[in-house]
Design a protein around this motif. Structure first.
Motif, short mmCIF file in Angstrom:
data_model
loop_
_atom_site.label_atom_id
_atom_site.label_comp_id
_atom_site.label_asym_id
_atom_site.label_seq_id
_atom_site.Cartn_x
_atom_site.Cartn_y
_atom_site.Cartn_z
N SER A 197 -52.05 -52.55 68.90
CA SER A 197 -53.24 -51.75 69.24
C SER A 197 -53.19 -50.39 68.56
CB SER A 197 -53.32 -51.59 70.75
OG SER A 197 -54.45 -50.82 71.11
N ALA A 198 -52.03 -49.75 68.57
CA ALA A 198 -51.88 -48.45 67.91
C ALA A 198 -52.08 -48.58 66.41
CB ALA A 198 -50.51 -47.86 68.22
N ILE A 201 -45.39 -44.88 66.73
CA ILE A 201 -46.72 -44.48 67.18
C ILE A 201 -46.88 -42.96 67.13
CG2 ILE A 201 -48.29 -44.48 69.16
CD1 ILE A 201 -47.21 -47.21 69.93
N TYR A 202 -45.86 -42.25 67.56
CA TYR A 202 -45.89 -40.78 67.52
C TYR A 202 -46.09 -40.29 66.09
CZ TYR A 202 -44.26 -35.95 68.14
OH TYR A 202 -44.16 -34.58 68.14
N ASN A 203 -45.33 -40.84 65.16
CA ASN A 203 -45.41 -40.40 63.76
C ASN A 203 -46.75 -40.76 63.13
OD1 ASN A 203 -42.82 -39.33 63.88
ND2 ASN A 203 -41.86 -41.23 63.22
N SER A 204 -47.28 -41.93 63.49
CA SER A 204 -48.60 -42.33 62.98
C SER A 204 -49.67 -41.35 63.44
CB SER A 204 -48.95 -43.74 63.47
OG SER A 204 -48.04 -44.69 63.00
N ALA A 208 -52.64 -41.57 71.29
CA ALA A 208 -51.85 -40.84 72.28
C ALA A 208 -51.89 -41.55 73.63
CB ALA A 208 -52.36 -39.41 72.42
N GLU A 209 -53.07 -42.09 74.00
CA GLU A 209 -53.18 -42.82 75.26
C GLU A 209 -52.37 -44.11 75.22
OE1 GLU A 209 -57.37 -43.29 75.58
OE2 GLU A 209 -57.73 -41.23 76.28
N ILE A 210 -52.36 -44.77 74.07
CA ILE A 210 -51.56 -45.99 73.91
C ILE A 210 -50.08 -45.65 74.01
CG2 ILE A 210 -50.90 -47.79 72.26
CD1 ILE A 210 -53.80 -47.63 71.18
#
Length: 342
Positions: free
Chosen positions: A167-168, A115-118, A146-148
């Protein structure tokens, strides 16, 4: 055929067989290439003609990966020799991977990395191409991702984590098409589709995800772990669950960015794809050659590893992450450090 570094890629329908200490590539009965086995670490073929049992045996004996991919890049099979990994490490892996607390801690870090990399792919485009992308829309999606990301701390089960990841991914891929800056008529992207991919962009993503999966399988085997026993993906017969786990955090940075670069730099064009009667879109033989060349060049580029703080070629990132995972299994580390790119 094309030899890049220590990997031999077969991009057309050829038959592979053994002649002494050489792999011989034949097409329609004619020899089109010959490469000494001692020069190779792996062979990747997308042809359907096959390989001789003698060659398979020699590759297994010499620890040379022989990987079979479909024309669309789907992983089919991999010939490997006797497993010589650390039996104590594998025993620890089997014991700890059945521990739900251990498994969820590793899974959470892997999905944190993904998620961070996306998110940072979106952020990089708002910085590098502010006049060519919808900055406000990308920023909006980045904020939502970022919230996810922050919700991962509260996760207590694999199902909850799966929902957060989904969701991300939905937010990320909803704007992925806006990162395509050139050749928009050919490389439109509406949604992620596969089995089969229905457009050139999805065809590239699927093909390169297969290449990354093969790299992760090799990395895990080299570290002495079992690639079929995972922490996040459910085990199924023949499914390399741990390889699929490991590649999650690497998908955005090693495949998505690579695919966008191929498109935006016009290294691949409409002529490099063909559409079958069932709607499936595949790379042509020439298209695969171009992709393999770019893939190998990409693997040679270096990056500062966020945990090791050392320069590492992109091609070795899966091996580094597999080593870190093995260290955590052996309790040499307090946790599994995900790969955070920025």
């Amino acid at each position: 055929m094309r030899k890049l570094q220590n990997t031999l890629y077969i991009t057309t329908d050829c038959y592979l067989h053994l002649d002494g200490e050489n792999v011989v590539v034949s097409k329609d009965g004619d020899i089109v290439g010959r490469v000494p086995l001692h020069n190779l670490e792996s062979i990747v073929t997308t042809g359907y003609t096959g390989a001789s049992p003698a060659l398979m045996g020699a590759c297994a004996q010499k620890n040379i990966d022989l990987c079979f991919l479909s024309r669309s890049g789907k992983f089919l099979a991999r010939i490997v020799g006797e497993t010589k990994g650390n039996v104590i490490l594998r025993q620890e892996q089997y014991k700890k991977f059945t521990d739900s607390e251990f498994s969820i801690s590793v899974s959470k870090n892997m999905i944190r990395g993904k998620i961070y990399n996306s998110r940072w792919i979106l952020e990089r485009y708002t910085r590098d191409a502010p006049l060519r992308v919808n900055v406000s829309r990308l920023k909006e999606k980045s904020k939502m991702i970022a919230e996810i990301f922050m919700k991962i701390d509260q996760v207590t089960s694999a199902n909850q984590l799966l929902g957060i990841e989904g969701s991300a991914a939905k937010n990320y891929f909803s704007v992925f098409g806006e990162l395509i800056l050139n050749q928009k008529n050919t490389f439109q992207f509406v949604e992620r589709n596969r089995r089969p991919p229905l457009d050139p962009t999805n065809a590239l993503l699927s093909f390169c995800y297969s290449l990354l999966c093969t790299m992760c399988m090799s990395a895990i085997e080299c570290c002495g772990l079992d690639p079929y026993i995972g922490v996040y993906h459910v085990e199924r017969p023949g499914r390399p669950s741990l390889a699929l786990d490991l590649m999650e955090e690497l998908r955005p940075v090693m495949v998505d960015r690579f695919v966008l670069n191929l498109i935006n730099t016009r290294r691949l064009k409409a002529k490099d794809f063909l559409k079958k009667e069932d709607g499936a879109v595949l790379l042509t033989d020439e298209g695969r050659k171009k992709l393999f060349l770019s893939w190998q060049n990409r693997k040679k580029e270096e990056i500062q590893h966020p945990y090791l703080k050392q320069k590492v070629p992109w091609g070795l990132i899966p091996y580094v992450q597999a080593k870190l995972l093995a260290s955590y299994v052996r309790e040499d580390l307090d946790g599994y450090p995900p790969f955070f790119w920025k």
